[in-house]
Write an enzyme that holds these catalytic residues in place. Structure first.
Site, mmCIF file in Angstrom:
data_model
loop_
_atom_site.group_PDB
_atom_site.id
_atom_site.type_symbol
_atom_site.label_atom_id
_atom_site.label_comp_id
_atom_site.label_asym_id
_atom_site.label_seq_id
_atom_site.Cartn_x
_atom_site.Cartn_y
_atom_site.Cartn_z
ATOM 1 C CE LYS A 162 -4.253 0.554 1.810
ATOM 2 N NZ LYS A 162 -5.092 0.508 0.607
HETATM 3 N N1 PMP Z 1 -6.325 -3.602 -3.724
HETATM 4 C C1 PMP Z 1 -5.943 -2.319 -3.618
HETATM 5 C C2 PMP Z 1 -5.035 -1.749 -4.638
HETATM 6 C C3 PMP Z 1 -6.441 -1.520 -2.570
HETATM 7 O O1 PMP Z 1 -6.075 -0.238 -2.460
HETATM 8 C C4 PMP Z 1 -7.343 -2.088 -1.622
HETATM 9 C C5 PMP Z 1 -7.924 -1.244 -0.537
HETATM 10 N N2 PMP Z 1 -7.124 -1.237 0.605
HETATM 11 C C6 PMP Z 1 -7.675 -3.442 -1.766
HETATM 12 C C7 PMP Z 1 -7.153 -4.173 -2.822
HETATM 13 C C8 PMP Z 1 -8.555 -4.121 -0.761
HETATM 14 O O2 PMP Z 1 -7.848 -4.320 0.449
HETATM 15 P P1 PMP Z 1 -8.574 -4.388 1.841
HETATM 16 O O3 PMP Z 1 -9.643 -5.414 1.714
HETATM 17 O O4 PMP Z 1 -7.502 -4.797 2.809
HETATM 18 O O5 PMP Z 1 -9.112 -3.045 2.123
#
Ligand code: PMP
Length: 312
Positions: A162
């Site tokens: 992230k």
């Molecule tokens: N992929 C990306 C690129 C994201 O930014 C997110 C959002 N955090 C997700 C997938 C989904 O992750 P999560 O379920 O941990 O929020």
């Protein structure tokens, strides 16, 4: 749907203390502002009126991912995982929210220094909280399009971390899709297989099984993805297959949906203008969505430990 501008809570954590959000400001010379050398988390808290409480969903899992990724950007943050979790809860509590919230912990290269690098640059972390309702239309199904932008590969910018810089990739795909009249984009990898949405993971349903790209497919390994996999397996008895998905599988699948902290469980009704099923959210997508909303609100005893109460 969410408002365009954020509605911040009154308190944020910045430079080692909880303080008014308007006093949490960084210099234009900050390394991370210039080079994208920061990484973050996105965490939801659900307000449950019957209990007059906010439940933060899978907070330890989010902070574990946050802390683990510090190493990717050579960050040394003195607080323990537990201390970071406590600060997150404290911000929401002190802000006296009584609605859905979104927490954004952000670790960043805080030094004012020149030159793109990740070693020998001081780091810090901060966190703010905003009001947040549904982020995408989760009821009628989304019209999505395969992006002309490829997903940034793990060997370019590790998107699993992230990292702030990798969201240029997400932003380009999201705007391309929305300016063309679609609701969301689907990223392919450089090899042409399906990766994920701009800020959400993707699943398809085919022959009764749930299929999603594997963890090493240049995706962010989403906490919602892992939650949905567990719920589908344990509660719906579905077979889960983690394998590469070809683009054309998106056109012929029975159902398709996105998962993410922001997106929650968001059914897709068309891909590249090809309607899926009867053009409404499919039965498995709906079942998983309903179950997910019960779970995040602490209504399913077996999964209540995933919900951290803010007010005690
Ligand atoms: N992929 C990306 C690129 C994201 O930014 C997110 C959002 N955090 C997700 C997938 C989904 O992750 P999560 O379920 O941990 O929020």
């Amino acid at each position: 749907m969410h408002d365009r501008l954020m509605q911040p809570g009154p308190y944020a954590y910045f430079e080692g203390e909880v303080r008014p959000t308007e006093d949490a400001r960084v210099s234009i010379m900050t390394h991370s502002f210039n080079y994208g050398t920061a990484l973050f988390e996105g965490i939801r808290g659900y307000y449950v009126p019957e209990e007059d409480n906010i439940f933060i969903f899978r907070l330890p899992e989010h902070i574990d991912r946050f802390v683990r990724n510090f190493g990717i950007l050579n960050m040394a943050i003195p607080q323990s995982q537990k201390e970071i979790e406590d600060i997150c809860v404290d911000i929401v509590r002190r802000s006296e929210f009584r609605e859905g919230v979104y927490l954004r912990p952000l670790a960043y290269k805080s030094e004012m220094s020149l030159g793109p690098k990740v070693h020998d640059v001081a780091s810090d972390w901060c966190c703010y909280a905003i009001k947040l309702g549904d982020y995408v239309d989760i009821d009628s199904g989304l019209d999505v399009v395969v992006s002309s932008f490829r997903r940034v590969s793990d060997n370019a910018i590790p998107s699993r971390a992230k990292t702030v810089g990798s969201y240029v990739n997400s932003s380009l795909a999201s705007s391309e899709a929305k300016l063309a009249g679609f609701d969301e984009a689907i990223f392919l990898r450089e090899d042409g297989s399906v990766a994920e949405g701009s800020a959400m993971n993707i699943f398809i349903v085919a022959n009764g099984a749930l299929i999603t790209p594997p963890e090493n497919a240049d995706i962010l390994v989403g906490i919602t993805r892992n939650t949905v996999i567990e719920l589908a397996r344990e509660e719906l008895g579905l077979e889960i297959v983690e394998r590469p998905i070809a683009r054309s599988e998106l056109y012929i699948c029975d159902e398709c949906f996105f998962t993410g902290t922001g997106a929650q469980v968001a059914p897709v009704r068309s891909v590249d203008r090809r309607q899926l099923g009867d053009g409404t959210p499919g039965p498995i997508s709906k079942q998983l969505q309903d179950l997910y909303f019960d779970v995040v609100q602490g209504k399913v005893a077996k999964y209540r430990h995933w919900c951290a109460p803010v007010y005690t």
